[in-house]
Write a protein that holds these residues in place. Structure first.
Motif, short mmCIF file in Angstrom:
data_model
loop_
_atom_site.label_atom_id
_atom_site.label_comp_id
_atom_site.label_asym_id
_atom_site.label_seq_id
_atom_site.Cartn_x
_atom_site.Cartn_y
_atom_site.Cartn_z
N ARG A 61 -9.86 -13.16 -7.15
CA ARG A 61 -9.70 -13.40 -5.45
C ARG A 61 -9.79 -15.23 -5.36
O ARG A 61 -10.55 -15.60 -5.92
CB ARG A 61 -10.73 -13.05 -4.81
CG ARG A 61 -10.96 -11.11 -5.00
CD ARG A 61 -11.01 -10.86 -3.57
NE ARG A 61 -10.97 -9.55 -3.14
CZ ARG A 61 -12.14 -8.41 -3.54
NH1 ARG A 61 -13.28 -8.90 -3.29
NH2 ARG A 61 -11.70 -7.25 -3.08
N ASP B 121 -7.21 -14.86 0.91
CA ASP B 121 -5.99 -13.33 1.32
C ASP B 121 -6.42 -13.21 2.24
O ASP B 121 -5.26 -12.47 3.41
CB ASP B 121 -6.10 -12.15 0.39
CG ASP B 121 -7.68 -11.41 0.39
OD1 ASP B 121 -8.03 -12.02 0.11
OD2 ASP B 121 -7.66 -10.53 0.95
N VAL C 95 -2.96 -12.63 -2.84
CA VAL C 95 -2.48 -13.92 -1.92
C VAL C 95 -0.99 -14.37 -1.97
O VAL C 95 -0.30 -14.04 -3.65
CB VAL C 95 -3.46 -15.23 -2.55
CG1 VAL C 95 -3.45 -16.61 -1.62
CG2 VAL C 95 -5.16 -15.05 -2.38
#
Length: 314
Positions: A182, A201, A137
């Motif tokens: 994540r 992302d 990210v």
């Protein structure tokens, strides 16, 4: 009593540790008079530290934001935590922050006392990290989303969905959640009039943000809700799996929360998913429990392939 220099450092440390202090509280901590505290505050201001003061019953001292970042005075546990966090960030999931973290880590290690350096080195020597090869990210995207959450401003962004489609989404952002390595945004989707979870992302924010919105009541534990949503994401392959073990025992073995339905005392059922049926087969094999697969020929074929490979290995 501390000498003047040591007392100023201690006073600065106290001002960094809490937002507001009264004069008597600081005087009690440093074992001096309130007059000495006033004089020390003036010395800090002369050195460039923006110490703010307010009079009255609710008044006191606080360290304001200045043009430059003042030296941070960390205790032993805080210093160790910062070093470990920086070392983790060097190989983490936020793109563009690795070099910055490494520079900050070098500066901190240069001034780290030997007793703390030994603790950090021991932790590093006996900790094994697996390399992360998944999506990263952008740090600027994270900052933009966090700012919109803080300021209660609507966030519009281009979003790439799981199947590759692109669309513009308008949201009221509330929380960033980091789970399963994540980043996710938990937000109210204005067009769909419901709560939604978005992978960061896949987000490209549009500027400017706004307008401001009135925050809604959050629907319970956001982290648990996002984790459950991730576990039941629209995977390419899904299966209904009956596990021949109690639901409580199976739940303890799953790496993420899942909706597990008991089928009596010794059986339960849940519906895992994956984009790779062979990966899903290995995931089920690692449960260490007998199970039966229903309605997924791709998973059955992957289990057969995995079983034959394991038999060949022995």
């Amino acid at each position: 009593m501390l000498d003047t220099s040591a007392r100023l450092l201690k006073l600065l440390s106290l001002l960094q540790a809490r937002q507001n202090w009264t004069g008597p509280e600081l005087a009690d901590r440093l074992e001096v008079t309130t007059r000495t505290i006033r004089n020390d505050v003036e010395r800090l201001r002369e050195l460039g530290y923006p110490v703010q003061a307010a009079s009255g019953v609710t008044g006191g001292y606080r360290l304001g934001a200045g043009a430059n970042l003042p030296p941070l005075l960390l205790d032993d546990e805080e210093a160790v935590a910062v070093v470990v966090s920086l070392r983790t960030a060097v190989g983490g999931t936020v793109a563009g922050i690795e070099e910055i973290s490494a520079r900050a880590l070098v500066k901190l290690q240069q001034v780290l006392p030997s007793r703390l350096r030994r603790r950090v080195d021991a932790l590093q020597a006996y900790t094994v990290s697996t390399p992360w090869a998944g999506p990263t990210v952008d740090a600027g995207v994270l900052t933009a989303i966090a700012t919109a959450c803080r300021d209660h401003e609507r966030l519009r962004f281009d979003y790439r969905s799981h199947d590759g489609d692109h669309a513009v989404r308008t949201t009221e952002p509330y929380r960033l959640v980091h789970t399963r390595r994540r980043w996710y945004l938990f937000a109210w989707d204005v067009e769909r009039d419901d709560w939604r979870t978005f992978r960061v992302d896949r987000i490209q924010p549009r500027t400017p943000t706004g307008p401001r919105f009135t925050p809604r009541a959050l629907p319970g534990d956001v982290a648990s809700r996002v984790s459950r949503g991730v576990a039941t994401a629209p995977w390419r392959y899904r299966a209904r799996v009956i596990v021949h073990a109690p639901a409580e025992r199976v739940a303890q073995k799953l790496p993420v929360p899942a909706e597990i339905q008991p089928l009596g005392e010794d059986r339960c059922v849940f519906e895992p998913g994956s984009d790779n049926p062979l990966m899903l087969a290995g995931y089920l094999a690692m449960l260490g429990e007998d199970f039966t697969v229903e309605g997924s020929p791709e998973l059955v074929a992957a289990l057969r392939t995995l079983a034959e490979r394991l038999l060949r290995a022995i």
